[in-house]
Enzyme design. Structure first.
Site, PDB file in Angstrom:
ATOM      1  N   ASP A 197      -5.017  -5.379  -8.648  1.00 19.63           N
ATOM      2  CA  ASP A 197      -5.229  -3.904  -9.165  1.00 19.63           C
ATOM      3  C   ASP A 197      -6.296  -3.212  -8.522  1.00 19.63           C
ATOM      4  O   ASP A 197      -6.635  -2.013  -8.586  1.00 19.63           O
ATOM      5  CB  ASP A 197      -5.560  -3.924 -10.659  1.00 19.63           C
ATOM      6  CG  ASP A 197      -4.070  -3.676 -11.637  1.00 19.63           C
ATOM      7  OD1 ASP A 197      -3.488  -2.873 -10.986  1.00 19.63           O
ATOM      8  OD2 ASP A 197      -4.198  -3.978 -12.449  1.00 19.63           O
ATOM      9  N   LYS A 212       7.795  -3.802 -12.895  1.00 17.89           N
ATOM     10  CA  LYS A 212       7.003  -4.675 -11.832  1.00 17.89           C
ATOM     11  C   LYS A 212       7.374  -5.960 -11.627  1.00 17.89           C
ATOM     12  O   LYS A 212       7.580  -6.456 -10.491  1.00 17.89           O
ATOM     13  CB  LYS A 212       5.513  -4.875 -12.513  1.00 17.89           C
ATOM     14  CG  LYS A 212       4.627  -3.701 -12.311  1.00 17.89           C
ATOM     15  CD  LYS A 212       3.348  -3.641 -12.932  1.00 17.89           C
ATOM     16  CE  LYS A 212       2.701  -2.024 -12.930  1.00 17.89           C
ATOM     17  NZ  LYS A 212       1.338  -1.957 -13.851  1.00 17.89           N
ATOM     18  N   GLN A 271      -2.124  -5.611 -17.993  1.00 15.53           N
ATOM     19  CA  GLN A 271      -1.715  -4.130 -18.114  1.00 15.53           C
ATOM     20  C   GLN A 271      -2.566  -3.454 -19.083  1.00 15.53           C
ATOM     21  O   GLN A 271      -2.948  -3.918 -20.258  1.00 15.53           O
ATOM     22  CB  GLN A 271      -0.319  -4.288 -18.626  1.00 15.53           C
ATOM     23  CG  GLN A 271       0.427  -2.659 -18.888  1.00 15.53           C
ATOM     24  CD  GLN A 271       0.782  -2.019 -17.423  1.00 15.53           C
ATOM     25  OE1 GLN A 271       0.786  -2.795 -16.440  1.00 15.53           O
ATOM     26  NE2 GLN A 271       0.603  -0.708 -17.578  1.00 15.53           N
TER      27      GLN A 271
HETATM   28  N1  GUN Z   1      -1.968   1.133 -16.762  1.00 19.06           N
HETATM   29  C1  GUN Z   1      -1.505   2.095 -16.197  1.00 19.06           C
HETATM   30  N2  GUN Z   1      -1.838   2.114 -14.856  1.00 19.06           N
HETATM   31  C2  GUN Z   1      -1.984   0.658 -14.643  1.00 19.06           C
HETATM   32  C3  GUN Z   1      -2.216   0.059 -13.339  1.00 19.06           C
HETATM   33  O1  GUN Z   1      -2.381   0.616 -12.208  1.00 19.06           O
HETATM   34  N3  GUN Z   1      -2.779  -1.255 -13.588  1.00 19.06           N
HETATM   35  C4  GUN Z   1      -3.060  -1.780 -14.866  1.00 19.06           C
HETATM   36  N4  GUN Z   1      -3.160  -3.361 -14.803  1.00 19.06           N
HETATM   37  N5  GUN Z   1      -2.688  -1.177 -16.018  1.00 19.06           N
HETATM   38  C5  GUN Z   1      -2.135   0.185 -15.750  1.00 19.06           C
END
Ligand code: GUN
Length: 291
Positions: free
Chosen positions: A120, A53, A97
């Site tokens: 998100d 990311k 995350q």
């Molecule tokens: N863990 C797995 N997929 C995601 C996501 O799209 N966002 C976040 N914050 N954590 C994740």
């Protein structure tokens, strides 16, 4: 192999290309979209997602800040970190995350993120807006799945979309997107309580696997000619490989690609779109802030 492989990397690049001009327009106003990513602990998959990311942000000329907290960090400390970014004008998007260590209340952390920085789309405000069709941040993976279908030319109108998995991150929001008027699919959701899963998945024109179970979907569960989207990313033991593991999806790719019309690979399918839609949401957040 007969199925067309849906190239998530290429589709992601197309969308990122369009974002670039929006980022340049923001630069003329002195605004650089900023994303803060908070990671707690050392889970290898999470570390690798967070790194990807950050790299994607920097490639597009965006501002990226990573906050890496130890696995035993207190909930209070994490909430304070979220608040710090809530109050930082250089940060337009905040991502914590998931999953978080067991001693931390995940929902409490999510609800501490101010909705206008919730890139998100996980806060109750954004979830509620998504359900009623208000303007909001759409969750990245479900939004990425819809973009993959659109860019591949898959007909969604009137299609039966079957989702295997009911997580808050993918399955449930994706079901909501599929029933929007502009997508207009009929949706079924399968989960661990589903009695005869194969009987339902075999009805799917579009089958989305997001259960987190390695190679759950076999060829005899797929209707010939279906479009199969594999959201799963699972590390399985591979003693012969250098790392000792390999990535597989929730779909048995070798078998299912003989039956499906089109299919996403793992890696290189949904993953690049999840990151792309995160960048998209962060650019939107910066545009709203600049208004
Ligand atoms: N863990 C797995 N997929 C995601 C996501 O799209 N966002 C976040 N914050 N954590 C994740």
């Amino acid at each position: 192999m007969s199925a067309k492989i849906i190239d998530g990397k290429q589709i992601g690049q197309e969308i990122r290309g369009k974002l670039k001009s929006r980022i340049e327009a923001l630069a003329l106003k002195g605004v650089v979209p900023g994303l803060a990513v908070i990671l707690v602990g050392e889970d290898p998959a999470s570390v690798s997602y967070v790194t990807a990311k950050e790299k994607a942000c920097l490639e597009l000329g965006m501002h990226s800040v990573q906050s890496h907290l130890p696995a035993d960090c207190s909930e209070e400390r994490l909430l304070a970190e979220v608040q710090r970014f809530n109050n930082d004008p250089a940060i337009h998007g905040i991502l914590v995350q998931l999953p978080l260590p067991k001693h931390i209340a995940e929902q409490k952390v999510i609800e501490t993120i101010v909705p206008h920085k919730d890139v998100d789309g996980f806060t109750p405000i954004n979830v509620g807006k998504m359900v009623i069709g208000d303007r909001c941040f759409l969750p990245c993976t479900p939004h990425g799945v819809i973009q993959l279908l659109k860019h591949t030319g898959v007909v969604t109108k009137g299609a039966h979309a079957v989702i295997v998995g009911r997580s808050n991150i993918v399955g449930k929001p994706l079901a909501n997107l599929f029933v929007r008027k502009d997508i207009n699919s009929t949706v079924s959701i399968c989960h661990t309580g589903t009695r005869d899963m194969a009987a339902i998945t075999r009805q799917a024109d579009i089958l989305v696997a997001c259960a987190g179970v390695p190679e759950l979907i076999k060829a005899d569960m797929v209707k010939p000619g279906a479009c199969v989207i594999d959201v799963g990313v699972n590390r399985v033991d591979a003693p012969d490989s250098k790392k000792g593991w390999r990535l597989v999806g929730d779909v048995d790719f070798a078998e299912v690609s003989e039956v499906a019309d089109s299919i996403t690979p793992v890696p290189g399918g949904v993953g690049p779109l999840t990151i792309t839609m995160l960048l998209y949401n962060t650019v939107e957040a910066a545009e709203w802030a600049a208004k």
